[in-house]
Scaffold this active site. Structure first.
Site, PDB file in Angstrom:
ATOM      1  N   LYS A 170      37.348  30.223  42.711  1.00  0.00           N
ATOM      2  CA  LYS A 170      38.225  30.476  43.873  1.00  0.00           C
ATOM      3  C   LYS A 170      37.454  30.287  45.179  1.00  0.00           C
ATOM      4  O   LYS A 170      38.023  29.967  46.220  1.00  0.00           O
ATOM      5  CB  LYS A 170      38.894  31.847  43.771  1.00  0.00           C
ATOM      6  CG  LYS A 170      37.956  33.059  43.744  1.00  0.00           C
ATOM      7  CD  LYS A 170      37.589  33.575  45.113  1.00  0.00           C
ATOM      8  CE  LYS A 170      36.525  34.650  45.053  1.00  0.00           C
ATOM      9  NZ  LYS A 170      36.028  35.061  46.370  1.00  0.00           N
ATOM     10  N   THR A 189      41.128  35.041  49.095  1.00  0.00           N
ATOM     11  CA  THR A 189      39.987  34.346  49.704  1.00  0.00           C
ATOM     12  C   THR A 189      40.436  33.139  50.530  1.00  0.00           C
ATOM     13  O   THR A 189      39.782  32.791  51.513  1.00  0.00           O
ATOM     14  CB  THR A 189      38.969  33.936  48.612  1.00  0.00           C
ATOM     15  OG1 THR A 189      38.891  34.974  47.643  1.00  0.00           O
ATOM     16  CG2 THR A 189      37.597  33.732  49.189  1.00  0.00           C
TER      17      THR A 189
HETATM   18  O1  LIG Z   1      35.153  37.626  46.516  1.00  0.00           O
HETATM   19  C1  LIG Z   1      35.581  38.067  47.557  1.00  0.00           C
HETATM   20  C2  LIG Z   1      36.848  38.809  47.641  1.00  0.00           C
HETATM   21  O2  LIG Z   1      37.422  39.026  46.392  1.00  0.00           O
HETATM   22  C3  LIG Z   1      34.833  37.834  48.821  1.00  0.00           C
HETATM   23  O3  LIG Z   1      35.020  36.532  49.226  1.00  0.00           O
HETATM   24  P1  LIG Z   1      33.969  35.834  50.192  1.00  0.00           P
HETATM   25  O4  LIG Z   1      32.677  35.762  49.447  1.00  0.00           O
HETATM   26  O5  LIG Z   1      34.543  34.500  50.519  1.00  0.00           O
HETATM   27  O6  LIG Z   1      33.851  36.703  51.418  1.00  0.00           O
END
Ligand SMILES: O=C(CO)COP(=O)(O)O
Ligand SMILES: NC(=O)C1=CN([C@@H]2O[C@H](COP(=O)(O)OP(=O)(O)OC[C@H]3O[C@@H](n4cnc5c(N)ncnc54)[C@H](O)[C@@H]3O)[C@@H](O)[C@H]2O)C=CC1
Length: 307
Positions: free
Chosen positions: A163, A220
């Site tokens: 993701k 995300t």
């Molecule tokens: O995994 C995350 C939220 O579930 C955090 O995402 P980021 O690492 O892009 O900040």
């Protein structure tokens, strides 16, 4: 599972430690350059939560190996793949600690800052044995933190890792100001791509429709707090990757995962068109605008693939 050691003093390790301490657990948080060598962080721990970025996990777990109580459960909270071996993080941990070790993985839509302030959050928990999953589900839950159990380690970990790649793409698309249709298509086709890879690796497609697939993907790709999305936003403005990463203090796992996922796809004969475009964008070989154009001009196909 009263005594818990958290490895990784970044945003996520800290948030999980705060959460567990709030539940009354006896928590030790190990941050880099902390006292891991002395074993104080791990002493008598019933559970060790690993929230180290994927590229540092093997080294830290190896250093922890001799200090870990033999029965301690290891819970990976990392979202990524090991670039050199293409292993999932739970496989890296198993590689270092042996297949007898109870291992679980937490993954789902969960910004660290939100969990830390007790905002309602739900994640998936998978593991190599049902009792381990049930124990983590029981010990980590609270009025604001809910865990859904599954045995699908592959699906949960591939969802959590991939993701981030799509979130970088979503940030780039947002920067280009292409409207709302495009990000929606990206999320949907991103999910198809993630599900295809997970399925080829032995995961269940249903898992990817859950918290560690669709749930985390939506968060995300759209959430203001995502570091991966913010990398994409800067790429979309035309800034080179080195400059973006040079100014970032936090980890954006999707950058490394892009390369690893593409290699995994190649190994298993799985087409990953968005990931492939992002690899070129991250390498500075293509602009995000050209990547979108090329994705749009691909051969048209059935929406649902027959395996
Ligand atoms: O995994 C995350 C939220 O579930 C955090 O995402 P980021 O690492 O892009 O900040
Ligand atoms: N921040 C979040 O909201 C969430 C993060 N995660 C995942 O948790 C993992 C950790 O992320 P964050 O805590 O957010 O990162 P962060 O960027 O806030 O902090 C990373 C931490 O890891 C340490 N570190 C960096 N390289 C290391 C190495 N080689 N060995 C040991 N330690 C090292 C750094 O010193 C820092 O303390 C990532 O896989 C991330 O995807 C998962 C869910 C939520």
């Amino acid at each position: 599972m009263q005594r818990i050691a958290v490895l990784g003093g970044g945003a996520w390790g800290t948030a999980l430690a705060v959460h567990l301490a709030r539940l009354g657990r006896d928590v030790t948080l190990w941050a880099r350059d902390g006292a891991l060598r002395s074993g104080r962080a791990l002493h008598a721990a019933a559970c060790v939560v690993s929230a180290i970025p994927s590229h540092g996990t093997r080294d830290v777990i190896r250093r922890a190996r001799g200090l870990l109580p033999p029965e301690a459960t290891v819970v990976s909270a990392t979202k990524g793949l090991e670039v050199e071996t293409l292993l999932r993080v739970s496989e890296v941990i198993e590689d270092e600690l042996g297949s007898d070790r109870p291992i679980a993985v937490l993954s789902g839509p969960s910004f660290a800052a939100e969990l830390a302030r007790g905002a309602p959050t739900a994640v998936a928990v998978a593991g190599n044995c049902e009792a381990t999953v049930a124990a983590v589900q029981r010990e980590f839950r609270s009025g604001y933190f809910r865990l859904y159990a599954t045995q699908d380690l592959v699906g949960v970990e591939i969802g959590g890792a991939m993701k981030n790649v799509i979130a970088i793409a979503a940030g780039a698309v947002e920067s280009l100001g292409l409207g709302d249709n495009c990000p929606s298509a990206l999320i949907t086709r991103g999910l198809a791509e993630i599900s295809r890879l997970a399925s080829a690796l032995g995961g269940q497609r249903e898992t990817l429709a859950g918290l560690s697939g669709l749930g985390d993907l939506v968060l995300t790709c759209t959430g203001q707090l995502s570091r991966n999305r913010s990398v994409g936003i800067e790429l979309g403005k035309g800034r080179p990757l080195e400059e973006i990463l040079g100014k970032m203090r936090a980890v954006a796992e999707g950058v490394r995962t892009t390369e690893a996922a593409l290699a995994l796809g190649g190994r298993h004969g799985v087409e990953l068109p968005i990931t492939a475009q992002m690899a070129d964008v991250l390498a500075g070989q293509k602009t995000p605008r050209v990547a979108v154009e090329e994705l749009m001009l691909r051969r048209q196909r059935s929406e649902v693939e027959v395996e």
